[in-house]
Design an enzyme around this catalytic site. Structure first.
Site, short mmCIF file in Angstrom:
data_model
loop_
_atom_site.label_atom_id
_atom_site.label_comp_id
_atom_site.label_asym_id
_atom_site.label_seq_id
_atom_site.Cartn_x
_atom_site.Cartn_y
_atom_site.Cartn_z
N HIS A 151 0.82 -1.20 -0.09
CA HIS A 151 -0.14 -0.14 -0.08
C HIS A 151 0.95 1.27 -0.07
O HIS A 151 1.24 1.69 0.99
CB HIS A 151 -0.99 -0.05 1.27
N PRO A 182 -4.17 15.03 3.72
CA PRO A 182 -3.99 13.88 4.46
C PRO A 182 -3.02 12.70 4.18
O PRO A 182 -2.85 12.40 2.67
CB PRO A 182 -5.27 13.29 4.32
N GLY A 183 -2.09 12.39 5.13
CA GLY A 183 -1.00 11.21 4.74
C GLY A 183 0.27 11.53 4.78
O GLY A 183 0.47 12.69 5.10
N ASP A 210 1.21 2.61 3.88
CA ASP A 210 0.33 3.77 3.42
C ASP A 210 1.13 5.03 2.99
O ASP A 210 0.79 6.24 3.20
CB ASP A 210 -1.04 4.08 4.21
O1 DOR Z 1 -4.17 9.69 4.25
C1 DOR Z 1 -4.56 9.40 3.22
N1 DOR Z 1 -4.08 9.79 1.97
N2 DOR Z 1 -5.57 8.53 2.80
C2 DOR Z 1 -5.88 8.12 1.82
O2 DOR Z 1 -6.83 7.00 1.84
C3 DOR Z 1 -5.62 8.79 0.44
C4 DOR Z 1 -4.05 9.02 0.61
C5 DOR Z 1 -3.63 9.99 -0.22
O3 DOR Z 1 -3.66 9.62 -1.69
O4 DOR Z 1 -2.93 11.01 -0.20
ZN ZN Z 2 -3.64 4.97 0.94
#
Ligand code: DOR
Ligand code: ZN
Length: 423
Positions: free
Chosen positions: A62, A306-307, A292
């Site tokens: 992921h 986000p991320g 992730d």
């Molecule tokens: O925090 C996240 N970022 N969650 C997601 O599902 C997508 C991801 C992103 O692509 O930046």
């Molecule tokens: Zn993701």
């Protein structure tokens, strides 16, 4: 006497246990693992140091490599260098790129940029624009990713049935869109509440049971979600799950320090939830670990994108748990063998027949995670300042020494694509 390409002698992590021995590599594959393998002569032999252990290359199923119209956030060169520095030799890329990977034309565009990769890789499709497109993208794609907004699509059923026919892994982002609210109006923890996760988990488990469809739930954040999965396993459903480093090691208290930069989907949860999830992760029920890796620029992070980038940190955080918190070496299989098995790729364990993807770690090396030292283009991690014990010193991809103490020794394009397995 048989001649092989490479031998590595020293401490070897095999099936979660450390043994003293030797690995023989021939034509990119592990040929044998044994005490001395004295009947095999090699052109080159690495003798590991006292502090070093060889692990399988990590398999991160992921990640978001971005590239295409978002190559300012990350591209296949930068992410694959970050992967090598993190001991990761295989990455599987998510379809929420610009353009999204949901049809053959977009897949071709992605293949064209992904071929820069230094590490091996797989490409997921999203729920296709037209269900028939799935057959066109098969078997180049390695699986399907289902996002929150897809959970209410009318054509989802057809895609799920096709995925079952094709034996394609189905990876689900479990947050139900009906319970997701606007993050501009509400704090993230309220805008994306636990109920959204639990509803999506329950609905998709029930749906999969009716279809007898194996599914994988990614980045679970709640102990209740994990227990639902266990319940459905009891009903005979083949279901796997993963958690991320940030959801098991960080809680939403960091929002008071990092502000909008702490944004991630699903969000960080309260301390108590985090501790329960961490404890479940250490047991065998949670079978996988994923970074992730979701890179954004500093300005975008300031604005609440986000991320977090994580592909170069995930293994290091596991090493920290093993070397500082007495977690068993068995945990490494959650980030190598088990995810490789889900995608049907010959990686993730140091046994004959597997790709010779090897990660050598120095278990005495102490260092501090620093934003500015990240190989990812996204120079922000919520783990900034963490003191880590254990560091990746060498990474081999299919028998080639690709990363050696900060130097990258293979060229762009060395990475090989793995599509759907036919097993
Ligand atoms: O925090 C996240 N970022 N969650 C997601 O599902 C997508 C991801 C992103 O692509 O930046
Ligand atoms: Zn993701």
């Amino acid at each position: 006497m048989t001649l092989v390409d490479l031998k590595i002698k020293g401490k070897i992590l095999q099936a979660g246990k450390i043994i003293e021995g030797c690995i023989a590599v021939e034509a990119g594959k592990i040929l044998a693992v044994g005490k001395t393998l004295s009947s095999l002569k090699s052109e080159k032999t690495y003798h590991l140091k006292e502090n070093e252990i060889v692990l399988p290359g990590m398999v991160d199923i992921h990640i978001h490599a971005r590239d295409l119209e978002q190559d300012y956030k990350e591209d296949w060169r930068s992410i694959s260098r970050a992967a090598l520095a993190g001991g990761v030799t295989f990455i599987a890329d998510m379809p929420n790129t610009v353009p999204p990977t949901r049809a053959l034309e977009a897949l071709k565009k992605k293949l064209d940029v992904a071929k820069k990769s230094l590490v091996d890789y797989g490409i997921y499709s999203g729920v296709p624009e037209n269900p028939k497109d799935l057959y066109k993208m098969y078997p180049t794609i390695i699986g399907i990713k289902i996002y929150a907004e897809d959970l209410i699509r009318e054509d989802l059923q057809e895609t799920l049935i096709s995925a079952k026919k094709l034996n394609l892994p189905v990876i689900i982002h479990p947050e139900h869109p009906y319970l997701i609210r606007d993050v501009e109006i509400l704090p993230r923890s309220l805008a994306r509440p636990p109920e959204a996760e639990l509803l999506a988990v329950r609905l998709m488990l029930s749906r999969a049971l009716i279809l007898n469809l194996p599914i994988h739930l990614t980045h679970l954040t709640l102990p209740e979600s994990v227990m639902e999965v266990v319940k459905f396993r009891g009903k005979g459903l083949r279901v796997t799950m993963d958690v991320t480093p940030h959801h098991i090691l960080l809680d939403n208290n960091i929002e008071s320090i990092l502000g909008k930069k702490a944004a991630v989907n699903p969000p960080l949860r309260p301390a108590r939830t985090r501790t329960l999830l961490y404890n479940l992760f250490l047991q065998d029920v949670v079978d996988m670990f994923v970074s992730d890796h979701a890179p954004h620029t500093p300005d975008e992070k300031d604005a609440g994108a986000p991320g977090f980038p994580g592909v170069e940190l995930a293994l290091h955080l596991l090493l920290y748990l093993i070397l500082e918190k007495e977690v068993s070496w068995r945990v490494i299989r959650k980030y190598s063998y088990f995810p490789a098995t889900l995608l049907g790729i010959p990686k993730g364990e140091l046994i004959p027949g597997m790709d010779a993807d090897l990660t050598v770690v120095d278990i005495k090396y102490e260092w501090i995670i620093r934003n500015e030292d990240l190989y990812s283009k996204s120079k922000f991690t919520p783990f900034n300042g963490w003191r880590i014990k254990g560091k990746v010193v060498k990474t081999f991809v299919r028998g080639f020494l690709a990363f050696d103490e900060g130097s990258f020794l293979i060229k762009e394009g060395f990475g090989k694509i793995y599509g759907a397995s036919h097993g």
